[in-house]
Design an enzyme around this catalytic site. Structure first.
Site, mmCIF file in Angstrom:
data_model
loop_
_atom_site.group_PDB
_atom_site.id
_atom_site.type_symbol
_atom_site.label_atom_id
_atom_site.label_comp_id
_atom_site.label_asym_id
_atom_site.label_seq_id
_atom_site.Cartn_x
_atom_site.Cartn_y
_atom_site.Cartn_z
ATOM 1 N N CYS A 1 -0.203 4.096 2.159
ATOM 2 C CA CYS A 1 -0.054 3.896 3.614
ATOM 3 C C CYS A 1 1.413 4.041 4.024
ATOM 4 O O CYS A 1 1.721 4.652 5.035
ATOM 5 C CB CYS A 1 -0.483 2.491 4.034
ATOM 6 S SG CYS A 1 -2.033 1.942 3.380
ATOM 7 N N ASP A 2 2.316 3.438 3.253
ATOM 8 C CA ASP A 2 3.709 3.296 3.693
ATOM 9 C C ASP A 2 4.693 4.166 2.921
ATOM 10 O O ASP A 2 5.885 4.192 3.245
ATOM 11 C CB ASP A 2 4.150 1.828 3.542
ATOM 12 C CG ASP A 2 3.260 0.895 4.343
ATOM 13 O OD1 ASP A 2 2.664 1.357 5.327
ATOM 14 O OD2 ASP A 2 3.155 -0.293 3.972
ATOM 15 N N CYS B 1 0.846 -1.190 0.000
ATOM 16 C CA CYS B 1 0.000 0.000 0.000
ATOM 17 C C CYS B 1 0.885 1.244 0.000
ATOM 18 O O CYS B 1 1.390 1.664 1.046
ATOM 19 C CB CYS B 1 -0.907 -0.027 1.232
ATOM 20 S SG CYS B 1 -1.911 1.453 1.376
#
Ligand code: NAP
Length: 311
Positions: A139-140, A136
């Site tokens: 997200c990261d 992701c």
């Protein structure tokens, strides 16, 4: 916790399909419980910017949209339990969902569990998750600020991830196994305009490098078979998704890819059980088609309850 109440509708999964189903169910006067394991919005929460859901001219982030969908259903009385469902008994009456928080009962069930990231299956891939391997980007991605990353895949997700990461990282290499992208042509011009983005076509990521953290990826060119090591600090794998159907396997009919077989009515092979959103067999998996499924599933759940004098 648990609850001995027998709900009219139990929704498994609190993504766009699930919360739309809940909204339509409670507005039809039905009692409804949503069981979600993470946060309202489900996997949509991982999307930094959604530009193709109507009504948001400036776009909207997935977390905000998911939260709003959850609150919209709650306003009319939908309840939510945050727990992971460990077993579903769909042929019993009432139907049962077992969670670590206890069991929940309902006359109808709407399965809206969505799909999850597909893994490449490389040695060390699982062990390196969070240590250079990610699924992701939104997200990261921030962990790779100023660093070099590779993105594997050629669909809309991979391209969107590569574009997003190019705004954060020093350099992005997009590795795709074929000579042309699967992604929509709308992405091509922005991809080419990025000076810190390299498109590596006809190539596969065949090995992950690094002992405790990713230090690179071995790339193999399809035609020549030539292999070389690409030094990167992170590898984002974005090669599509698999449906989350383990809970219903053996109870509901699945297609060869594991999706729950259900047509536009969202009806499954079991009466009173419906499949909505990405988990269902369908040609286009988008938020807008998931919300449409949710409304349809609630409509037919209400019809089932009425016809069975259960509503
Ligand atoms: P996808 O469209 O199924 O694309 C998966 C990509 O991964 C394909 O390019 C595929 O290669 C590649 N791939 C699959 N298995 C692989 C493997 N083992 N090794 C290497 N490459 C592999 O999946 P997605 O990009 O996650 O998109 C899913 C759905 O969401 C699609 O309908 C997409 O349109 C939609 N989506 C839309 C947007 C948007 O509209 N903005 C954004 C994101 C996603 P091949 O091409 O060779 O098969």
């Amino acid at each position: 916790m648990g609850d001995t109440t027998v709900f009219d509708v139990l929704v498994i999964g609190g993504g766009p399909a699930g919360y739309t189903a809940a909204l339509y169910a409670v507005r039809a006067g039905l009692s409804c419980l949503v069981i979600e394991k993470m946060a309202a919005g489900g996997q949509m929460c991982e999307t930094a910017m959604i530009d193709n859901y109507p009504g948001f001219p400036e776009g909207v982030d997935g977390f905000t949209l998911g939260d709003a969908m959850g609150k919209g259903a709650a306003r009319f009385g939908a309840k939510t339990v945050f727990a992971e469902v460990t077993a579903l008994r769909l042929t019993e009456s009432p139907k049962v969902a077992v969670t670590a928080e206890g069991s929940f009962f309902a006359r109808t069930v709407i399965v809206a569990t969505g799909a999850t990231h597909r893994h490449l299956g490389l040695d060390g891939e699982q062990a390196m998750i969070g240590r250079g391997v990610g699924y992701c980007a939104t997200c990261d991605g921030m962990f790779y600020r100023g660093k070099r990353v590779a993105v594997v895949g050629g669909g809309n997700s991979a391209v969107a991830d590569a574009l997003y990461l190019s705004g954060i990282c020093q350099h992005v290499t997009l590795i795709h196994r074929r000579h042309e992208l699967r992604a929509s042509p709308i992405y091509l011009a922005p991809l080419k305009a990025k000076e810190n983005l390299t498109l590596t076509l006809n190539s596969r990521a065949v090995a992950l490098l690094g002992d405790t953290r990713i230090t690179g990826v071995t790339v193999e060119e399809n035609e020549s078979g030539t292999r070389y090591d690409l030094p990167v600090d992170g590898v984002f794998i974005s090669i599509g998704r698999d449906p989350i159907t383990a809970l219903v396997k053996g109870q509901l009919t699945l297609d060869d890819s594991g999706y729950i077989v259900a047509d536009e009515t969202t009806k499954t092979n079991l009466a009173g059980v419906f499949a909505a959103g990405d988990v269902r067999t369908k040609p286009l998996r988008q938020i807008v088609t998931a919300t449409a499924d949710g409304a349809t599933a609630a409509y037919f759940a209400e019809e089932y309850l009425r016809q069975n004098n259960n509503a």
